[in-house]
Design a protein around this motif. Structure first.
Motif, PDB file in Angstrom:
ATOM      1  N   SER A   1      -7.170   2.089  68.079  1.00 41.10           N
ATOM      2  CA  SER A   1      -7.923   2.453  69.279  1.00 41.10           C
ATOM      3  C   SER A   1      -7.742   1.422  70.387  1.00 41.10           C
ATOM      4  N   SER A   2      -7.741   0.136  69.992  1.00 45.88           N
ATOM      5  CA  SER A   2      -7.562  -0.932  70.982  1.00 45.88           C
ATOM      6  C   SER A   2      -6.178  -0.858  71.616  1.00 45.88           C
ATOM      7  N   LEU A   3      -5.155  -0.629  70.788  1.00 41.67           N
ATOM      8  CA  LEU A   3      -3.790  -0.514  71.312  1.00 41.67           C
ATOM      9  C   LEU A   3      -3.652   0.708  72.207  1.00 41.67           C
ATOM     10  N   ARG A   4      -4.274   1.818  71.803  1.00 40.69           N
ATOM     11  CA  ARG A   4      -4.178   3.048  72.587  1.00 40.69           C
ATOM     12  C   ARG A   4      -4.918   2.915  73.916  1.00 40.69           C
ATOM     13  N   THR A   5      -6.037   2.200  73.899  1.00 36.20           N
ATOM     14  CA  THR A   5      -6.768   1.967  75.147  1.00 36.20           C
ATOM     15  C   THR A   5      -5.912   1.186  76.129  1.00 36.20           C
TER      16      THR A   5
ATOM     17  N   ALA B   1       1.944   1.952  63.278  1.00 39.34           N
ATOM     18  CA  ALA B   1       2.601   1.027  62.350  1.00 39.34           C
ATOM     19  C   ALA B   1       1.981  -0.363  62.430  1.00 39.34           C
ATOM     20  N   VAL B   2       1.718  -0.836  63.654  1.00 40.63           N
ATOM     21  CA  VAL B   2       1.079  -2.144  63.831  1.00 40.63           C
ATOM     22  C   VAL B   2      -0.309  -2.137  63.194  1.00 40.63           C
ATOM     23  N   ALA B   3      -1.048  -1.059  63.385  1.00 36.08           N
ATOM     24  CA  ALA B   3      -2.368  -0.936  62.769  1.00 36.08           C
ATOM     25  C   ALA B   3      -2.257  -1.005  61.249  1.00 36.08           C
ATOM     26  N   GLY B   4      -1.187  -0.417  60.684  1.00 36.48           N
ATOM     27  CA  GLY B   4      -0.973  -0.466  59.247  1.00 36.48           C
ATOM     28  C   GLY B   4      -0.697  -1.871  58.747  1.00 36.48           C
TER      29      GLY B   4
ATOM     30  N   LEU C   1       4.625   2.956  57.489  1.00 36.63           N
ATOM     31  CA  LEU C   1       5.017   4.359  57.640  1.00 36.63           C
ATOM     32  C   LEU C   1       3.788   5.259  57.785  1.00 36.63           C
ATOM     33  N   SER C   2       2.789   4.990  56.955  1.00 35.49           N
ATOM     34  CA  SER C   2       1.563   5.792  56.970  1.00 35.49           C
ATOM     35  C   SER C   2       0.900   5.778  58.335  1.00 35.49           C
ATOM     36  N   GLY C   3       0.716   4.564  58.882  1.00 37.21           N
ATOM     37  CA  GLY C   3       0.073   4.454  60.189  1.00 37.21           C
ATOM     38  C   GLY C   3       0.855   5.185  61.255  1.00 37.21           C
ATOM     39  N   GLY C   4       2.186   5.011  61.237  1.00 37.46           N
ATOM     40  CA  GLY C   4       3.008   5.695  62.225  1.00 37.46           C
ATOM     41  C   GLY C   4       2.952   7.202  62.088  1.00 37.46           C
ATOM     42  N   ILE C   5       3.080   7.679  60.838  1.00 38.06           N
ATOM     43  CA  ILE C   5       3.109   9.125  60.607  1.00 38.06           C
ATOM     44  C   ILE C   5       1.768   9.771  60.899  1.00 38.06           C
ATOM     45  N   VAL C   6       0.693   9.219  60.325  1.00 40.55           N
ATOM     46  CA  VAL C   6      -0.603   9.897  60.408  1.00 40.55           C
ATOM     47  C   VAL C   6      -1.118   9.966  61.844  1.00 40.55           C
ATOM     48  N   PHE C   7      -0.956   8.894  62.617  1.00 37.09           N
ATOM     49  CA  PHE C   7      -1.446   8.927  63.991  1.00 37.09           C
ATOM     50  C   PHE C   7      -0.569   9.803  64.879  1.00 37.09           C
ATOM     51  N   THR C   8       0.746   9.783  64.617  1.00 32.60           N
ATOM     52  CA  THR C   8       1.656  10.616  65.405  1.00 32.60           C
ATOM     53  C   THR C   8       1.384  12.095  65.153  1.00 32.60           C
TER      54      THR C   8
ATOM     55  N   ASP D   1      -3.717   3.003  82.428  1.00 32.64           N
ATOM     56  CA  ASP D   1      -3.238   3.450  83.739  1.00 32.64           C
ATOM     57  C   ASP D   1      -3.222   4.983  83.837  1.00 32.64           C
ATOM     58  N   GLY D   2      -3.796   5.648  82.840  1.00 29.18           N
ATOM     59  CA  GLY D   2      -3.892   7.107  82.880  1.00 29.18           C
ATOM     60  C   GLY D   2      -2.714   7.843  82.293  1.00 29.18           C
ATOM     61  N   ARG D   3      -1.681   7.109  81.861  1.00 32.03           N
ATOM     62  CA  ARG D   3      -0.501   7.782  81.314  1.00 32.03           C
ATOM     63  C   ARG D   3      -0.730   8.150  79.854  1.00 32.03           C
ATOM     64  N   LYS D   4       0.101   9.040  79.327  1.00 34.29           N
ATOM     65  CA  LYS D   4       0.005   9.489  77.939  1.00 34.29           C
ATOM     66  C   LYS D   4       1.129   8.851  77.116  1.00 34.29           C
ATOM     67  N   PRO D   5       0.805   8.157  76.025  1.00 34.68           N
ATOM     68  CA  PRO D   5       1.851   7.536  75.203  1.00 34.68           C
ATOM     69  C   PRO D   5       2.761   8.590  74.571  1.00 34.68           C
ATOM     70  N   GLY D   6       4.040   8.275  74.454  1.00 30.57           N
ATOM     71  CA  GLY D   6       4.977   9.180  73.798  1.00 30.57           C
ATOM     72  C   GLY D   6       4.896   9.058  72.290  1.00 30.57           C
ATOM     73  N   GLY D   7       5.661   9.897  71.598  1.00 32.05           N
ATOM     74  CA  GLY D   7       5.629   9.908  70.143  1.00 32.05           C
ATOM     75  C   GLY D   7       6.075   8.596  69.526  1.00 32.05           C
ATOM     76  N   VAL D   8       7.131   7.983  70.069  1.00 28.92           N
ATOM     77  CA  VAL D   8       7.641   6.721  69.533  1.00 28.92           C
ATOM     78  C   VAL D   8       6.603   5.617  69.721  1.00 28.92           C
ATOM     79  N   GLU D   9       5.963   5.597  70.875  1.00 22.85           N
ATOM     80  CA  GLU D   9       4.948   4.580  71.148  1.00 22.85           C
ATOM     81  C   GLU D   9       3.735   4.767  70.228  1.00 22.85           C
ATOM     82  N   THR D  10       3.349   6.015  70.010  1.00 26.01           N
ATOM     83  CA  THR D  10       2.225   6.295  69.109  1.00 26.01           C
ATOM     84  C   THR D  10       2.557   5.851  67.690  1.00 26.01           C
ATOM     85  N   PHE D  11       3.794   6.146  67.252  1.00 25.96           N
ATOM     86  CA  PHE D  11       4.235   5.722  65.923  1.00 25.96           C
ATOM     87  C   PHE D  11       4.172   4.198  65.811  1.00 25.96           C
ATOM     88  N   GLY D  12       4.633   3.506  66.850  1.00 30.12           N
ATOM     89  CA  GLY D  12       4.624   2.045  66.834  1.00 30.12           C
ATOM     90  C   GLY D  12       3.219   1.482  66.760  1.00 30.12           C
ATOM     91  N   MET D  13       2.284   2.053  67.515  1.00 25.72           N
ATOM     92  CA  MET D  13       0.896   1.580  67.485  1.00 25.72           C
ATOM     93  C   MET D  13       0.279   1.810  66.109  1.00 25.72           C
TER      94      MET D  13
END
Length: 307
Positions: free
Chosen positions: A190-194, A213-216, A273-280, A199-211
């Motif tokens: 949530s902190s990374l996504r915030t 993965a870091v959470a994992g 992998l789990s963090g990247g997959i499940v959030f994406t 700036d109001g933009r929407k993260p892409g799939g790769v960025e969501t996967f990365g966030m």
């Protein structure tokens, strides 16, 4: 979990979380199998085998299917677990978020994640992982000596022989692990996504996967001891311990503090992998459902006018 503009509906959170959990569970199961086998070896007094050794031995004895022993229990449990987790977290988040900004403070985010983890631990994780652990243990035996034929028969046999207590072994350690897991994982994501959406933009799939993965990664190192104790308390040899605290004390005395991080490598692989997959998958499904609901709202007035 979500930006201020998107307010998840409870059923949407439940459905998206369940699908994401099932996909993630199947995709990453071999790493969970390797982690559990490594922890069993240490518990039985054997030298800790490496992940490559476990994989080679399993493939030689049982083939690829051997790496998926107990998979059905985890996939089913993962679907329920993730559904309960996201439903609980999103519901709690909406209840305690700042009324003006819709955002959570760090302490509230941690508390919401911890409560969501307790819910998933009690309602989904403890039964599914207790069964999964027993199926993996049983799968190590020669085929003609195995007690369980699969998820349904195995679950029925455990309940028949041991009652509901048989699938609720390790409830305390599991709830604490899930509470800690969700508090760390959801708060980190949530902190990374915030930050990514400020700036109001929407993260892409790769960025969501990365966030994700870091959470994992953060979650693994922060909560590994809970996972090790949980596995010990759900194994067939759990009777040697008087309880979770006795298990911790015995491990410290006999094996040292490093044993609480045994199985970190395969679990790290899985949670990255789990963090990247499940959030994406979760975010993608919510976005798809929002589009479908939006189109349905557009069609509804046209249908009314034409009638």
């Amino acid at each position: 979990m979500a930006s201020k503009k998107r307010q998840e509906k409870p059923l949407n959170s439940l459905f998206a979380g369940a699908v994401a959990g099932a996909v993630e569970g199947f995709a990453t199961y071999p790493t969970e199998f390797v982690k559990t086998q490594a922890q069993f070896a240490v518990a039985s007094g054997s030298g800790p085998p490496g992940p490559i050794t476990i994989i080679k031995d399993t493939l030689a004895r049982h083939g690829v299917r051997g790496l998926y022993a107990g998979c059905s229990a985890l996939v089913a449990g993962n679907a329920v677990k993730a559904g309960v987790r996201f439903l609980s977290y999103d519901s709690i988040k909406l209840a305690v978020a700042d009324k003006n900004t819709g955002q959570l403070s760090l302490p509230r985010s941690i508390a919401a994640g911890f409560l969501a983890g307790l819910c998933e631990g009690a309602f989904a994780v403890t039964p599914s992982e207790a069964i999964k652990t027993r199926l993996i243990e049983d799968g190590k035996r020669p085929r003609d000596q195995r007690q369980y034929k699969g998820l349904i028969s195995g679950s029925a046999a455990i309940i028949r022989n041991e009652g509901l207590a048989g699938i609720y072994k390790g409830l305390g350690p599991t709830m604490m692990r899930q509470g800690a897991n969700s508090a760390v994982r959801l708060t980190t994501y949530s902190s990374l996504r915030t930050l990514a959406t400020k700036d109001g933009r929407k993260p892409g799939g790769v960025e969501t996967f990365g966030m994700g993965a870091v959470a994992g990664i953060v979650t693994v190192y922060a909560t590994m001891p809970f996972d090790v104790v949980k596995t010990r308390m759900q194994s067939e040899s759990a009777s040697q311990y008087k309880g979770a605290f006795d298990c911790v004390a015995t491990m410290l005395r006999q094996e040292g503090v490093r044993r609480f991080w045994k199985g970190t490598t395969p679990r790290l692989t899985r949670l990255i992998l789990s963090g990247g997959i499940v959030f994406t998958v979760y975010e993608a499904i919510l976005d798809s459902m929002a589009v479908i609901e939006g189109k349905a709202k557009e069609v509804a007035p046209a249908v009314v006018k034409s009638s």
